[in-house]
Design a protein around this motif. Structure first.
Motif, mmCIF file in Angstrom:
data_model
loop_
_atom_site.group_PDB
_atom_site.id
_atom_site.type_symbol
_atom_site.label_atom_id
_atom_site.label_comp_id
_atom_site.label_asym_id
_atom_site.label_seq_id
_atom_site.Cartn_x
_atom_site.Cartn_y
_atom_site.Cartn_z
ATOM 1 N N ALA A 1 1.396 -1.407 -0.188
ATOM 2 C CA ALA A 1 0.129 0.005 -0.272
ATOM 3 C C ALA A 1 0.307 1.462 0.437
ATOM 4 O O ALA A 1 0.620 2.332 -0.372
ATOM 5 C CB ALA A 1 -0.878 -0.239 0.927
ATOM 6 N N VAL A 2 2.023 1.242 1.235
ATOM 7 C CA VAL A 2 3.003 2.286 1.010
ATOM 8 C C VAL A 2 4.348 2.079 0.620
ATOM 9 O O VAL A 2 5.108 1.296 1.259
ATOM 10 C CB VAL A 2 3.441 3.097 2.346
ATOM 11 C CG1 VAL A 2 3.681 4.191 2.430
ATOM 12 C CG2 VAL A 2 1.222 2.742 2.557
ATOM 13 N N PRO A 3 4.429 1.824 -0.907
ATOM 14 C CA PRO A 3 5.323 0.914 -1.859
ATOM 15 C C PRO A 3 7.178 1.766 -0.620
ATOM 16 O O PRO A 3 8.174 0.999 -0.903
ATOM 17 C CB PRO A 3 4.832 1.342 -3.376
ATOM 18 C CG PRO A 3 4.742 1.598 -3.312
ATOM 19 C CD PRO A 3 3.562 2.749 -2.441
ATOM 20 N N GLY A 4 7.311 3.085 -0.737
ATOM 21 C CA GLY A 4 8.353 3.920 -0.183
ATOM 22 C C GLY A 4 8.613 3.407 1.365
ATOM 23 O O GLY A 4 10.312 3.063 1.597
ATOM 24 N N LEU A 5 8.214 2.284 1.416
ATOM 25 C CA LEU A 5 8.022 1.762 3.239
ATOM 26 C C LEU A 5 8.999 -0.059 3.161
ATOM 27 O O LEU A 5 9.537 -0.319 3.486
ATOM 28 C CB LEU A 5 6.374 0.705 3.486
ATOM 29 C CG LEU A 5 6.417 1.666 4.143
ATOM 30 C CD1 LEU A 5 4.868 1.502 5.299
ATOM 31 C CD2 LEU A 5 6.817 2.491 5.648
ATOM 32 N N ALA A 6 9.307 -0.164 1.853
ATOM 33 C CA ALA A 6 9.740 -1.820 0.814
ATOM 34 C C ALA A 6 11.548 -1.557 1.590
ATOM 35 O O ALA A 6 11.912 -2.769 2.339
ATOM 36 C CB ALA A 6 9.691 -1.834 -0.475
ATOM 37 N N ARG A 7 12.037 -0.037 1.517
ATOM 38 C CA ARG A 7 13.107 -0.244 1.964
ATOM 39 C C ARG A 7 13.474 -0.110 3.590
ATOM 40 O O ARG A 7 14.689 -0.672 4.141
ATOM 41 C CB ARG A 7 14.305 1.083 1.544
ATOM 42 C CG ARG A 7 13.983 2.271 1.489
ATOM 43 C CD ARG A 7 14.290 3.388 0.874
ATOM 44 N NE ARG A 7 15.344 3.496 0.992
ATOM 45 C CZ ARG A 7 16.308 4.531 2.131
ATOM 46 N NH1 ARG A 7 15.360 5.844 2.292
ATOM 47 N NH2 ARG A 7 17.703 4.951 2.746
ATOM 48 N N TYR A 8 12.800 -0.387 4.049
ATOM 49 C CA TYR A 8 12.251 -0.064 6.040
ATOM 50 C C TYR A 8 12.758 -1.801 5.630
ATOM 51 O O TYR A 8 12.208 -1.880 7.179
ATOM 52 C CB TYR A 8 12.190 0.705 6.588
ATOM 53 C CG TYR A 8 12.765 2.153 5.733
ATOM 54 C CD1 TYR A 8 13.017 2.962 7.068
ATOM 55 C CD2 TYR A 8 11.878 2.839 4.861
ATOM 56 C CE1 TYR A 8 13.481 4.578 6.673
ATOM 57 C CE2 TYR A 8 12.280 4.058 4.227
ATOM 58 C CZ TYR A 8 13.218 4.914 5.554
ATOM 59 O OH TYR A 8 13.761 5.739 4.641
ATOM 60 N N LEU A 9 12.348 -2.674 5.372
ATOM 61 C CA LEU A 9 11.923 -4.054 5.853
ATOM 62 C C LEU A 9 12.422 -4.414 5.916
ATOM 63 O O LEU A 9 13.461 -4.656 5.575
ATOM 64 C CB LEU A 9 11.107 -5.011 5.035
ATOM 65 C CG LEU A 9 9.284 -4.809 4.328
ATOM 66 C CD1 LEU A 9 8.802 -5.369 3.060
ATOM 67 C CD2 LEU A 9 8.578 -4.536 5.512
#
Ligand SMILES: [Zn+2]
Ligand SMILES: [Zn+2]
Length: 269
Positions: A14-22
């Motif tokens: 839903a919020v693709p910008g979060l991917a690098r924080y996984l």
């Protein structure tokens, strides 16, 4: 409104910008097991240690010592306090940790007393933590010396672990403003509270992100080299290990990404 917590993967969709924080994390789920296999992943004893290597001691002064003795007395080696085993962790349960070449076991030890003068730790009052990255093949059962002095709430009850691999997302404090706002807006549309709801990985945890629920984000930088440190372990109060850290909160242990031999960073929530 939704009744089912969103997974980290759903949030990232839903919020693709979060991917690098996984970040990968392991929830430990400790449960009381006084007779657990000493070679399994554990909280508390029994202890394993490399044959011929001396058991580590804390030589720091403890604030409580000062009521009866001048601090310099506690700095004599004879007054050192044996560390107690806090956790014995296996590479297969947390392959995402920064294991040094050739190591497959991590022992987390602590001095079961309060400390107010750990180098590089301002505003910290709690146990002194040490890490030992070891090899299972070198470890044999030992009976460590009892600590010379200890606080009962820092002596863990023996527990075995049910490790669960998860993907973890940080508190909004860790995100840049625009992304934090995007997450907040998405959470509001879904009727969820981001920090609590979406399958956040709470409790005893290896890797992933720390929770900043009682303070705002406090940057934890290495006292040796200045690098921003990474979350290694969350110690939770209560439950079967029956510890109490901070104000019955959480203790976060951080490790230096440049060299895991640099002294750990500590934070209480
Ligand atoms: Zn100590
Ligand atoms: Zn460092």
């Amino acid at each position: 409104m939704t009744d089912t917590p969103l997974s980290a993967a759903e949030l990232v969709a839903a919020v693709p910008g979060l991917a690098r924080y996984l970040r990968p994390a392991t929830l430990l789920h400790p449960y009381a097991a006084p007779d657990a296999d000493p070679r399994g992943g554990r909280i508390g004893g029994p202890a394993l240690w490399p044959a011929g290597e001396p058991w580590p001691h804390c030589t720091a002064g403890h604030p409580e010592d000062e009521y009866g003795f001048p601090r310099k007395v506690t700095e004599e080696p004879a007054a050192a306090t044996a560390l107690v085993p806090l956790a014995h962790l296996r590479v297969e349960d947390a392959p995402h940790l920064p294991w040094p070449e050739g190591t497959d076991r991590l022992q987390v030890l602590w001095c079961p007393n309060d400390h107010d003068d750990i180098q590089g730790e301002r505003f910290y009052y709690g146990p002194a933590v040490e890490l030992r990255w070891q090899r299972a093949a070198d470890l044999t059962p030992v009976a460590p010396p009892p600590p010379r002095r200890s606080e009962k709430e820092y002596l863990p009850q023996p527990c075995a672990l049910r490790p669960e691999q998860v993907l973890d997302l940080p508190d909004r404090d860790e995100l840049p403003g625009e992304l934090s706002r995007a997450v907040e807006e998405f959470a509001a549309r879904q009727g969820i509270e981001y920090e609590r709801d979406p399958g956040r990985a709470d409790g005893w945890k290896l890797g992933g992100w720390p929770s900043w629920h009682s303070t705002d984000l406090i940057a934890v930088d290495c006292g040796r080299c200045g690098e921003r440190m990474a979350h290694l372990l969350t110690v939770e109060s209560g439950g079967d290990p029956d510890l109490s850290v901070g104000r019955h909160g959480e203790l976060h242990v951080f490790v230096c990404p440049v060299d895991v031999a640099h002294p750990v960073g500590l934070d209480l929530q």
